[in-house]
Scaffold this motif. Sequence first.
Motif, short mmCIF file in Angstrom:
data_model
loop_
_atom_site.label_atom_id
_atom_site.label_comp_id
_atom_site.label_asym_id
_atom_site.label_seq_id
_atom_site.Cartn_x
_atom_site.Cartn_y
_atom_site.Cartn_z
N LEU A 280 -4.00 -6.69 13.50
CA LEU A 280 -4.20 -6.50 12.06
C LEU A 280 -2.91 -6.62 11.25
CD1 LEU A 280 -6.78 -3.58 12.24
CD2 LEU A 280 -7.22 -6.00 11.85
N ALA A 281 -1.80 -6.94 11.91
CA ALA A 281 -0.54 -7.10 11.18
C ALA A 281 -0.62 -8.22 10.15
CB ALA A 281 0.61 -7.37 12.14
N SER A 282 -1.34 -9.30 10.48
CA SER A 282 -1.44 -10.42 9.55
C SER A 282 -2.16 -10.02 8.28
CB SER A 282 -2.15 -11.60 10.22
OG SER A 282 -3.42 -11.23 10.70
N VAL A 283 -3.24 -9.24 8.42
CA VAL A 283 -3.96 -8.77 7.24
C VAL A 283 -3.09 -7.80 6.45
CG1 VAL A 283 -5.99 -7.48 6.45
CG2 VAL A 283 -6.19 -9.09 8.34
N PHE A 284 -2.39 -6.89 7.13
CA PHE A 284 -1.52 -5.93 6.47
C PHE A 284 -0.45 -6.63 5.63
CE2 PHE A 284 2.45 -3.49 6.47
CZ PHE A 284 2.04 -2.30 5.89
N LEU A 285 0.25 -7.59 6.24
CA LEU A 285 1.30 -8.30 5.52
C LEU A 285 0.73 -9.13 4.37
CD1 LEU A 285 3.47 -9.53 8.55
CD2 LEU A 285 3.99 -7.65 6.98
N SER A 286 -0.41 -9.76 4.61
CA SER A 286 -1.03 -10.58 3.57
C SER A 286 -1.42 -9.76 2.35
CB SER A 286 -2.26 -11.29 4.15
OG SER A 286 -2.97 -11.97 3.16
N GLN A 287 -2.01 -8.59 2.61
CA GLN A 287 -2.52 -7.77 1.51
C GLN A 287 -1.44 -6.96 0.81
OE1 GLN A 287 -5.87 -7.59 0.39
NE2 GLN A 287 -6.21 -9.36 1.69
N GLU A 288 -0.40 -6.55 1.54
CA GLU A 288 0.62 -5.66 0.97
C GLU A 288 1.79 -6.39 0.32
OE1 GLU A 288 0.70 -2.34 0.57
OE2 GLU A 288 -1.36 -2.25 1.32
N LEU A 289 2.11 -7.59 0.79
CA LEU A 289 3.31 -8.27 0.31
C LEU A 289 3.03 -9.47 -0.58
CD1 LEU A 289 5.56 -8.24 3.53
CD2 LEU A 289 5.44 -6.55 1.68
N PHE A 290 1.75 -9.82 -0.76
CA PHE A 290 1.41 -11.00 -1.55
C PHE A 290 0.32 -10.69 -2.57
CE2 PHE A 290 3.22 -12.54 2.37
CZ PHE A 290 4.01 -13.61 1.97
N THR A 291 0.43 -11.30 -3.74
CA THR A 291 -0.57 -11.12 -4.78
C THR A 291 -1.80 -11.96 -4.47
OG1 THR A 291 0.25 -12.95 -6.12
CG2 THR A 291 1.28 -10.78 -6.46
N GLU A 292 -2.87 -11.72 -5.22
CA GLU A 292 -4.09 -12.48 -5.02
C GLU A 292 -3.85 -13.97 -5.29
OE1 GLU A 292 -8.75 -12.56 -6.59
OE2 GLU A 292 -7.39 -10.96 -7.21
N GLN A 293 -3.02 -14.27 -6.30
CA GLN A 293 -2.72 -15.67 -6.61
C GLN A 293 -1.94 -16.32 -5.47
OE1 GLN A 293 -2.20 -13.09 -8.68
NE2 GLN A 293 -3.86 -13.49 -10.16
N GLN A 294 -0.99 -15.58 -4.89
CA GLN A 294 -0.23 -16.11 -3.76
C GLN A 294 -1.11 -16.34 -2.55
OE1 GLN A 294 2.73 -12.95 -3.73
NE2 GLN A 294 4.35 -14.38 -4.36
N ARG A 295 -2.05 -15.42 -2.33
CA ARG A 295 -2.97 -15.59 -1.21
C ARG A 295 -3.87 -16.80 -1.42
NH1 ARG A 295 -3.33 -9.84 -1.61
NH2 ARG A 295 -5.39 -9.98 -2.60
N ALA A 296 -4.30 -17.00 -2.66
CA ALA A 296 -5.15 -18.15 -2.96
C ALA A 296 -4.40 -19.46 -2.71
CB ALA A 296 -5.63 -18.09 -4.41
N ALA A 297 -3.09 -19.45 -2.90
CA ALA A 297 -2.28 -20.65 -2.70
C ALA A 297 -1.87 -20.83 -1.23
CB ALA A 297 -1.03 -20.59 -3.58
N GLY A 298 -2.23 -19.87 -0.39
CA GLY A 298 -1.91 -19.98 1.03
C GLY A 298 -0.51 -19.54 1.40
N GLU A 299 0.23 -18.90 0.47
CA GLU A 299 1.60 -18.49 0.78
C GLU A 299 1.62 -17.42 1.87
OE1 GLU A 299 4.02 -17.50 -2.59
OE2 GLU A 299 3.05 -18.99 -3.86
N ASP A 300 0.65 -16.53 1.85
CA ASP A 300 0.62 -15.47 2.85
C ASP A 300 0.40 -16.03 4.25
OD1 ASP A 300 -1.98 -16.22 2.02
OD2 ASP A 300 -2.82 -14.36 2.85
N GLN A 301 -0.48 -17.01 4.38
CA GLN A 301 -0.77 -17.56 5.69
C GLN A 301 0.45 -18.29 6.26
OE1 GLN A 301 -4.33 -19.92 5.30
NE2 GLN A 301 -5.67 -18.15 5.30
#
Length: 463
Positions: A280-301
């Motif tokens: 679950l580290a990937s979900v934790f980092l994605s949700q805590e360190l990136f905004t919804e807009q950044q996630r939509a752009a794939g920056e978290d992945q």
Amino acid sequence: MAGSIATTQPIPKNDRREIFGWTMYDWANSAFSTTVAGALLAPYLTALAQSAVGENGVVLGLGPFGAVTAKSFFPLCISLSVFLQVFFLPILGAIADYSHLKKRLMAFFCYIGVLATCLFFFITADTYFWGGVLFIVANLAFGAAIVLYNAFLPDIASEDKVDSVSSRGFALGYLGGGILLAANFALLTFANSLGISAGMAVRLSLLSAGVWWGGFALITFARLRSRAPARTLQPGKSYATIGFSEVGATFRELGRLPYTLRYLVGYLFYNDGIQTVIGLASVFLSQELFTEQQRAAGEDQRFVLLIYLMVQFVAFLGALVFERIARVVGTKRAIMISLVLWSGVVVYAYGFLQNTTQAWFMAGAIAMVLGGSQALSRSLFSRMIPPGREASFFGIYEISERGTSWIGPLIFGAVVGATNSYRDAILSLIALFLIGLVILVTTDTNRAVHEAGRSLPEEARQA
């Protein structure tokens, strides 16, 4: 398949070709535990669920038991797959101990997992729920194959070599998983230049994990040799019935080995914590360190893939380093050192992690202790198993092995569902590390080895 017929003659241990074939399965199946279960599938399925029902919308209503939300969907899939393993894996292990089919069964479940992993390619927003179903199947098959794989460890290596062989397997796993992860990271990075979407790049990466797993596993099944049955079926018994009846016998045998049982209980706790952090580290980092807009752009992945890539190569060294630490301070003390460091990681994630730079340092710490804690736990347990019951005991062991935690994801999912905070959820996992550490400290592992009828490493070297 070469070597699928068991020989009646004893097969010597410590054969380099066979050990290489055995360790290559770690190289092969780490594609699933890193690219799929670790880096990509959790944020991908979570994002698909959120696009369908909202950021924390309801995926499945459970009436008086609450609801499965978009954020808790993937943790629940992990828990359900392991819940099924609790019933299935000990039965499978008992069957393997009574037959020469251990290698064939390992291959069967390996390729069930490979097929399910390849089918992730077809999962999109409209079919995200079936992605969860496929993960349950793939993770169940992954665990079943690992039970049989681990059960070969005492067959191929003597007591003074199991730490080294187990650590080498994990090290090759991190290296192989890291190489594939690097290729997938490059694909995600240059997806636009190649004319494909980020979603298609993720789907192709998931497909590559299945192909890698199935392809390199062929080396294992070519080199690994089948052994004669460890135990003989009694008249009137069949494989179908012996699997169920022997589960009770295995637990009774475990009850007669109190120090092995104590170690196993401690392992179930601390390894649950390890697997939950990994899964679950990937979900934790994605949700805590990136905004919804950044996630939509794939920056978290892209960031998570890069983090996981670094972890694989550092963990390759960490597995080898901890094996050397174990030579100096002993296997048990080396595991205890790793658990103290794991506890520090979750505290840091809760109270101090604020940006991606800090995430790099935290991931580096995880990488150094990841391989050592797992490889040494496996080799230490292999010395505590009575001869002839390897697969049965590893069936119990695997209930909480890599990527198959159930207590941790349930705790994590419940806390994040109640508080809507991933930080509170990650901190809650420290209880698993501390409980496991206390139990390990109070367990006489040397006595456990002797009670199982095996030798300590120093005794095996003198023999």
